[in-house]
Design an enzyme around this catalytic site. Structure first.
Site, short mmCIF file in Angstrom:
data_model
loop_
_atom_site.label_atom_id
_atom_site.label_comp_id
_atom_site.label_asym_id
_atom_site.label_seq_id
_atom_site.Cartn_x
_atom_site.Cartn_y
_atom_site.Cartn_z
CG HIS A 100 16.65 -12.37 12.93
ND1 HIS A 100 17.87 -12.88 13.32
CD2 HIS A 100 15.87 -13.44 12.65
CE1 HIS A 100 17.82 -14.21 13.29
NE2 HIS A 100 16.64 -14.57 12.87
CG ASP A 103 19.04 -10.06 14.84
OD1 ASP A 103 18.35 -10.57 15.74
OD2 ASP A 103 19.42 -10.67 13.84
C1 DIG Z 1 17.61 -19.31 14.40
O1 DIG Z 1 17.32 -18.56 15.52
C2 DIG Z 1 18.35 -18.44 13.46
C3 DIG Z 1 19.04 -19.18 12.35
O2 DIG Z 1 19.08 -20.56 12.38
C4 DIG Z 1 18.34 -18.71 11.13
O3 DIG Z 1 19.28 -18.68 10.08
C5 DIG Z 1 17.88 -17.35 11.48
C6 DIG Z 1 16.80 -16.88 10.53
O4 DIG Z 1 15.61 -16.73 11.23
N1 DIG Z 1 17.48 -17.47 12.84
#
Ligand code: DIG
Ligand code: MN
Length: 435
Positions: A100, A103
């Site tokens: 993400h 992240d």
């Molecule tokens: C959820 O917080 C996580 C995963 O389940 C997903 O693949 C990812 C994408 O937003 N976030």
């Protein structure tokens, strides 16, 4: 920071190995149905569970002493985390990762700062990817953690927050494209409702459909060749999440003109939270050409939440790989380990144990699936069971060539049909021979 420097690089040692940090089945270059194992699987480490989560849960703080967690949220801290993350990818010899936006780097206080910070860490990721050969399986924007998205991003009652979410997705889609990402994922963690009392569901679904069309339009405008993927989940954190499961997303895509433009990133634990087996979701998606990629993990049968554990069920995974091979495999997708070690698994080596187990299970399941397919009894049984629909009256019925009355008249004139056994126990016994 060298957090993983004391760990060995994981090597293939074969099924007889007793080394917990060796692969017994994962051989990236081993050919399966004429294609290297790694190309069937495209395995990826997820950034969020391994490099962002501090080991906290709703009842207690983080238990991990990861050095990058203590460096604040500046660009230097982001780069230090990336150094250790790419070091880990190389220790595990894994070819892909997923992340993400949030992240990788702090997104600051507005979209201008967000884009500047994201571009800066993307520069660094590009260098690390060049140095290590590790590629991006998919990118995604986090539209669920920041309080601004408490009532959703695309489905927010306030169009200004919809617009902010559009800005964040625009940035991350363009960065995913720039980094050569194979896919782009949208998981709608806040696209749903906590109560219907304050919700206009039709309004919110129309917004979601518009948002997804905007993403697809932008994908084509920038020339991104990856696949846009929606990741279904029925609930948590929302009471009800709009992209509940594969069939619900299928209907959403059909309603908003997105069939052929968007596929599914299916997650095991999300399937089980929706009351399905993961094999069910995979079979549904493959049946309609909607399977894009997989988040491989497992839930806990006694726990009603998303535990995101490493997958360790060889039968379930074998049957998923069997269906995948039978359908011709994934196009741009792969198997992302959307999984985290347990809060008590506090050492660096635990992260390696988790991923070695997940990757080796996946490889073993692929080899089992290849053997099950080659044996031919299972695919043969199913093909034979439906043979009556492939020609003659059955084919005419499905092709719409006969009216209800013509079909009924055929039934009147024909001998009364009798049921035949489904042979479930025989088939279950057959599968056991390949586990
Ligand atoms: C959820 O917080 C996580 C995963 O389940 C997903 O693949 C990812 C994408 O937003 N976030
Ligand atoms: Mn996931």
């Amino acid at each position: 920071m060298g957090y993983f420097s004391d760990l060995p690089t994981v090597r293939y040692e074969g099924p007889e190995s007793r080394n917990p940090l060796a692969f017994r089945y994962y051989q990236p270059d081993r050919l399966v149905l004429g294609k290297p194992m790694v190309e069937h699987l495209r395995p990826a480490v997820c950034y969020w569970h391994s490099f962002c989560w501090p080991g906290s849960d709703v009842f207690g703080p983080g238990t991990f002493t990861r050095p990058w967690l203590t460096l604040g949220d500046g660009l230097d801290a982001a780069k230090a985390k990336a150094d250790d993350a790419f070091d880990f990818f190389q220790k595990l010899t894994i070819p892909y990762f997923a992340f993400h936006d949030v992240d990788a780097v702090s997104l600051g206080n507005n979209l201008t700062e967000a884009r500047s910070n994201l571009d800066a860490i993307a520069d660094y990721f590009a260098q690390k990817m060049q140095q290590t050969g590790v590629k991006l399986l998919w990118g995604t924007a986090n539209l669920f953690s920041h309080p601004r998205y408490q009532a959703g991003g695309a489905t927010n009652p306030d169009p200004a927050i919809f617009a902010y979410a559009a800005g964040q997705v625009r940035n991350m889609l363009e960065v995913t494209h720039r980094l050569g990402g194979k896919n782009y994922v949208l998981w709608g963690g806040r696209e749903g409702y906590d109560t219907l009392l304050n919700t206009d569901m039709r309004q919110e679904l129309d917004q979601l459909g518009r948002f997804l069309n905007l993403v697809v339009e932008h994908k084509h405008k920038i020339g991104f060749k990856g696949t846009i993927l929606i990741e279904p989940k029925p609930c948590e954190p929302t009471k009800h999440q709009y992209d509940f499961d594969a069939a619900t997303v299928h209907a959403l895509l059909a309603k908003y003109g997105l069939l052929g433009e968007v596929k599914l990133n299916l997650e095991v634990n999300h399937a089980t939270l929706a009351g399905h087996s993961f094999e069910h979701e995979v079979a549904y998606a493959l049946g309609y050409g909607l399977l894009g990629s997989v988040d491989l993990n497992r839930g806990d049968p006694q726990n009603g939440w998303d535990t995101d554990q490493f997958q360790n069920d060889i039968q379930e995974t074998t049957l998923v790989l069997y269906r995948l091979l039978h359908a011709g495999g994934l196009d741009t997708g792969g198997f992302n380990f959307d999984a985290k070690v347990r809060r008590q698994s506090i050492d660096a080596v635990d992260m390696l144990h988790g991923h070695v187990g997940g990757l080796d299970l996946l490889a073993r399941a692929l080899l089992n699936a290849e053997a099950l397919l080659a044996d031919g009894q299972l695919p043969g049984f199913v093909a034979n069971r439906y043979a009556g629909w492939k020609s003659g009256p059955g084919a005419d019925i499905l092709a719409g060539k006969l009216s209800l009355v013509e079909i009924a008249d055929q039934a009147v004139a024909a001998p009364v049909p009798h049921p035949v056994s489904g042979r479930q126990e025989m088939l279950e016994n057959l599968v056991q021979r390949f586990i």
